[in-house]
Design an enzyme around this catalytic site. Structure first.
Site, PDB file in Angstrom:
ATOM      1  N   CYS A   1     -18.638   6.050 -18.271  1.00 40.94           N
ATOM      2  CA  CYS A   1     -17.709   6.457 -17.216  1.00 40.94           C
ATOM      3  C   CYS A   1     -17.265   5.311 -16.322  1.00 40.94           C
ATOM      4  O   CYS A   1     -16.723   5.531 -15.256  1.00 40.94           O
ATOM      5  CB  CYS A   1     -18.329   7.558 -16.355  1.00 40.94           C
TER       6      CYS A   1
ATOM      7  N   HIS B   1       0.824  -1.206   0.000  1.00 40.68           N
ATOM      8  CA  HIS B   1       0.000   0.000   0.000  1.00 40.68           C
ATOM      9  C   HIS B   1       0.860   1.260   0.000  1.00 40.68           C
ATOM     10  O   HIS B   1       0.522   2.257  -0.626  1.00 40.68           O
ATOM     11  CB  HIS B   1      -0.917   0.014   1.227  1.00 40.68           C
TER      12      HIS B   1
ATOM     13  N   GLU C   1     -27.179   3.225 -14.797  1.00 39.60           N
ATOM     14  CA  GLU C   1     -26.466   2.160 -14.068  1.00 39.60           C
ATOM     15  C   GLU C   1     -27.348   0.947 -13.841  1.00 39.60           C
ATOM     16  O   GLU C   1     -26.901  -0.054 -13.313  1.00 39.60           O
ATOM     17  CB  GLU C   1     -26.001   2.692 -12.701  1.00 39.60           C
TER      18      GLU C   1
END
Lengths: 213, 855
Positions: free
Chosen positions: B785, B467, B714
């Site tokens: 998108c 990370h 969506e």
């Protein structure tokens, strides 16, 4: 008033009851565990009683510690370290005391139960001895605040313990071997909760109901 | 030597296990058992006193590892601790590993001289090879269709995958494949879906037939050990299964990297014109691109050792720990806030896990038990618990889980620091810009530094996928990992502060106190790199127009002010979706209208005249936003979320709408409503917007009106009804991530269902085509998108389907623009027509990839 002699009487009576109830406890355990609870406790308390006879520990704390160490060594199953911890903590709680008042008694039970909870990491509702002992201790502590005498305190504690024990029947086990059964553990009374009930009940029987106290 | 104690219900079992262990380790290991109860220990059970005795019998200052079977064995072992003297107790490590596997692995490690942490870690890991080995070899066979879609691009290898693939690697580690490298090897092999067999070849022979030993399973530590691989030995590796090729590549890479060990006597390739000054140290790992030149500054944890003493007042000690945790929480919040505004919400979110760790009941209970029951001091109790949990995570086969180990240690060390009386600071300040030398590249560290002050980071440990490494790359801080090597007197850790160093984060090369000649060369390299960077950026600012003249707008998805800045740098022509969730997360009250307006205006400023589609709040029961009192839902993705939530919380919604309208006076702010599934939702949302306008009007507050209104597509419902929605909006933005999840009814965060997450699934593509046609009939524009907007293979398909705009992560913009410039519409249309009739994502992707390769 509870002295070393009364503690010994309690342990001897426990030895007797676990011996008498060996088959019953084992029967309960055969439903949801590995059918050794009665046998293990009988073995452990028989050894503990014998040890007290052989050694005659000088005070309450020493008596309780002897019981603890014997249970740890001889029970074998999970109830060994659990009850062993109970008596070990009880021993520490009673250190230096020659007689136990109501408050000492409540403290002793609370310390012992705290030890069991830490050792086994069980919580209320996990279908274990904690379900019997936690309400018993809470009730005793409440009774103490209400300034009720030692006899009533023990009686109320036993009543709470019994209620807790019976309440394990519909629970699903979440600790110990019984938890492997999942939902199939529902509908059976927990053997640990039962032996824990006897632990409290016999204390009341020998200290309240018998003429010794 | 570390001692080993076996606790079992059964004496014969324990005795047999000891015999078994002796087969594995030649050394006389200090090993003892405590098993059985009663006469001659014939009965099943465990005895804490016996365990304490066994521990004493093999005790040395090196420590004791205790392994146990089950049930009362664990309780009794725990009880035994109480019966031991303090100095013995503190050296005991209980290991949760499975008894047989764990004991053998531990014994091997002890014999190899590993430290006690490694012994426990290896023991815990001992079950992994077995789990892998017994895993059904092809679980995807269970259903027809998903089996196909779950196979990603590698599908075209077809029959090839049935035959084993082979590779030969040479082990160059000084001590061969001894325990630790062997574990690394096993871990790597086990990370892939492939059956890996390893054989040692006869030395000096080139033939694949001359096998000296094996083959054995590549995911079994003990089997691998039986090969006795020494330095210079060559291994023949055969892999079968879906990931066969990839596992071979990974193992090959591992061998080249000396299986995770630094090999002081192996020189890494040296570039001809710029020889690094100290070659033997050059076993570095490139982490984050960029060339850094500057003086060294140390970030050292000058930490006093964890104290060993017992405490008298457990409750006071517990309180002390609570305070340390609170201080750490505060520091993490500070860092999180900072990252949120600089790097964006997604990067900052990794600190959520940190905060959760500090609230983890399991951890706190364990620590409390040690403090209250054993009177261990809080520092030690916390340190040991955290270390044990991190070790347990590190032993898991899943790399994500392993990463958790580093994170837990990272967050845990802050608490230790606080307990030791050190200040836990949120932000790190340096007297002058410098190259920071750190023991480990942790997220905490990267979050603490100011990219303007820190020219680069050199870490002693860490890897490119941690990370911390990801954060460094996102923050644009050049970084390398330079392990401290044995006998190395010039490791970075030993450099005095102010020493001039330079390194190249893309190659891992470094130079300590370079001569002025060398320094000039490095500077030149740095300038070349910067020039190349800016040239690539320049091109990315040109519009994306196909060879036959169709322009595709390229916008950026953004979730922070920082994203907006990067978006402009990378050539975004708009913000296609501004995710406003960052305004709401990690706070205790909802953001005020003024607050929101200010941040939106800030983003608008960065974007100049370019439009910004501000998406209204898009959260649900899967996100913890305390002040929203979101219900816990059985299916958060199908529940009260996004626009549904906004419509039910009018105050919250009005505040946001008013802020957007007000920010719109100075910048081209537009409104986008997420997760619309019914017509009534868009009508209601529009009414809310009008209400916000009316109230601003009444209060005579300047705002943008009318404002262009867009909606996300969506849900399959919105896609199929696009023609009905079109009159209400200016623009449709298809969010393919959610559209895929809802079309295939597969939650996108579920790791078991990643095979369902490819938005190139023909069902999704058909919905996109439907939306484009419906929008076209109403003269409305369509953008995409989701992640596929930045997926090189998907870009020509989307353009061929008639999509007008692509909105993607800023980083991918230059690449996507380049692809569009290579396209011609005729072939892109043909590509779309060829793909639409397919029935599997894998087929669609194969066709798309083939097309991309042909460009």
């Amino acid at each position: 008033m509870i002295g070393n002699e009364q503690i010994r009487t309690w342990i001897k009576a426990l030895q007797q009851i676990y011996h008498d109830q060996k088959d019953y406890l084992t029967l309960l355990d055969s439903a949801i565990g590995d059918a050794d609870h009665g046998i293990n406790l009988d073995r452990g308390f028989t050894a503990a009683a014998a040890e007290l006879d052989n050694n005659s520990p000088p005070d309450i704390s020493a008596t309780l510690k002897t019981v603890a160490m014997t249970l740890i060594r001889t029970v074998g199953g999970a109830s060994g370290p659990l009850y062993g911890t109970f008596f070990l903590r009880a021993s520490t709680a009673c250190a230096g005391k020659s007689e136990l008042q109501a408050s000492d008694l409540a403290t002793m039970f609370a310390a012992g139960v705290e030890g069991i909870i830490q050792r086994g990491k069980a919580q209320l509702g996990d279908k274990t001895m904690v379900d019997t002992l936690t309400p018993a201790v809470q009730t005793m502590q409440q009774a103490l605040q209400d300034q009720i005498d030692i006899c009533q305190m023990l009686e109320q504690g036993v009543a709470a313990a019994e209620k807790g024990m019976l309440a394990t029947v519909p629970l699903q086990a979440r600790k110990g071997r019984a938890s492997y059964l999942g939902e199939r553990s529902i509908g059976h009374q927990d053997p640990g909760a039962t032996s824990a009930y006897l632990l409290v009940k016999i204390a009341k029987d020998v200290w309240v109901d018998s003429p010794v106290v | 030597m570390i001692g080993l104690v076996i606790v079992s219900h059964s004496k014969p079992l324990a005795d047999a296990l000891i015999d078994l262990v002796r087969q594995f380790s030649a050394n006389a290991l200090p090993i003892a058992r405590a098993a059985g109860v009663g006469l001659e220990r014939r009965e099943f059970g465990t005895d804490a006193v016996d365990i304490a005795d066994a521990i004493q019998s093999v005790y040395s200052a090196d420590g004791i590892v205790v392994l146990m079977d089950l049930g009362s064995a664990i309780l009794s072992a725990d009880m035994a601790l109480e019966l031991l003297p303090d100095e013995v107790r503190s050296t005991i490590h209980f290991c949760a590993a499975p008894l047989v596997e764990g004991t053998i692995a531990a014994a091997v490690q002890i014999a190899a001289g590993s430290d006690i942490e490694t012994v426990c870690q290896e023991a815990l890991r001992a079950l992994c090879p077995k789990i892998e080995q017994l895993k059904p070899s092809d679980s995807t066979d269970l259903s027809d269709e998903p089996a196909e879609t779950s196979k990603k691009p590698s599908h075209d290898q077809g029959l090839e995958t049935e035959l084993p693939q082979e590779a030969i690697i040479t082990i160059r580690n000084v001590h061969g494949l001894h325990a630790r490298p062997a574990a690394r090897f096993v871990q790597t092999a086990a990370a892939f879906d492939a059956d890996v067999q390893v054989a040692k070849l006869v030395s000096g022979s080139d033939s694949r037939q001359s096998i000296a030993k094996g083959p054995v399973s590549g995911i079994s530590l003990t089997s691998l050990a039986t090969l006795g691989v020494l330095r210079g030995d060559r291994l023949l590796i055969r892999a079968k299964g879906q990931d066969a090729k990839r596992v071979l590549e990974a193992l090959n890479r591992l061998a080249e990297e000396h299986v995770g060990e630094a090999s002081p006597d192996i020189l890494s390739p040296v570039s001809s014109d710029l020889s690094p000054s100290v070659t033997p140290e050059n076993a570095t790992i490139p982490i984050s691109e960029g060339i850094a030149i500057g003086p060294v500054a140390h970030y050292r944890l000058l930490r006093s050792p964890v104290p060993d003493d017992l405490i008298d007042d457990p409750e006071a000690e517990w309180q002390r720990l609570q305070q340390a945790i609170a201080a750490t929480q505060q520091a993490i919040q500070q860092r999180r806030q900072r990252l949120n505004t600089t790097l964006g919400q997604e990067q900052a979110a990794m600190f959520d896990a940190y905060l959760l760790t500090l609230e983890d009941r399991a951890i706190l209970d364990q620590v409390r038990e040690q403090i209250v029951q054993q009177h261990v001091n809080a520092t030690k109790a916390w340190h040991e618990t955290i270390t044990a949990i991190a070790n347990a995570y590190a032993a898991l086969p899943d790399t994500y889980q392993q990463q958790r180990a580093a994170d837990i240690l990272d967050v845990g060390s802050d608490v230790v620091a606080s307990l030791l009386g050190e200040t836990v600071s949120g932000i790190l300040t340096l007297p002058e810009p410098a190259i920071l030398i750190v023991p480990e590249l942790t997220p905490t560290l990267v979050a603490q530094v100011d990219p303007g002050q820190v020219l680069g980071i050199v870490a002693v440990t860490g890897g490119p996928t941690s990370h911390g490494a990801i954060l460094a790359r996102n923050a644009g801080i050049p970084a390398i990992v330079a392990p401290a090597l044995e006998g190395n007197t010039r490791s970075f850790m030993n450099l005095s502060a102010g020493t001039l160093v330079a390194f190249d984060g893309s190659t891992g090369e470094f130079w300590i106190e370079p001569s002025s000649q060398l320094l000039n060369d490095v500077r030149k390299r740095r300038n070349d790199w910067l020039a190349a960077q800016s040239q690539a950026l320049e091109v990315s600012h040109q519009p994306a127009i196909t060879r036959d003249g169709r322009r595709v707008k390229i916008a950026a998805n953004a979730g922070s002010v920082f994203d907006a800045k990067i978006a402009v740098q990378r050539g975004a022509e708009a913000i296609g979706v501004l995710r406003t969730e960052f305004l709401y997360l990690t706070r205790q009250t909802s953001p005020s209208e003024e607050e929101q307006m200010e941040i939106l205006s800030h983003i608008g400023e960065n974007m100049g005249n370019a439009p910004v589609y501000v998406r209204t709040l898009d959260v649900g029961g899967d996100k913890a936003i305390p002040y929203l009192s979101l219900p816990t839902e059985a299916n958060p993705f199908l529940g009260l979320r996004s626009i549904r939530l906004s419509l039910r919380q009018p105050d919250l919604f009005q505040t946001q709408l008013r802020a957007i309208l007000r920010a719109g006076t100075a910048h081209d702010m537009r409104i986008m409503f997420p997760m619309i599934s019914t017509l009534d939702e868009i009508i209601q949302a529009r009414q809310c917007l009008e209400q916000a306008h009316q109230s601003l009007e009444d209060e005579q507050i300047p705002h943008r009106w009318p404002i262009p209104m867009a909606m996300m597509i969506e849900t399959p419902s919105a896609a199929l009804l696009a023609a009905s929605f079109a009159p209400y909006v200016e623009y449709f933005s298809i969010g393919t991530n959610d559209l895929t999840q809802y079309t295939l009814a597969a939650e996108r965060g579920n790791p078991e269902l990643t095979g369902y997450a490819d938005a190139l699934h023909p069902s999704v593509l058909q919905l996109i085509r439907h939306v484009v046609e419906a929008a076209g009939q109403h003269g409305k524009q369509v953008g995409v998108c989701g992640e596929i907007a930045g997926d090189p293979a998907a870009v020509p398909v989307l353009v061929g389907l008639g999509v007008n705009e692509l909105s993607l992560s800023p980083g991918g913009i230059p690449r996507v623009k380049t692809i569009i410039r290579q396209l011609d519409m005729l072939s892109a249309l043909a590509l779309a027509e060829k793909i639409l009739p397919t029935a599997r994502a894998s087929e669609a992707r194969a066709i798309a990839q083939e097309y991309l390769d042909s460009l």
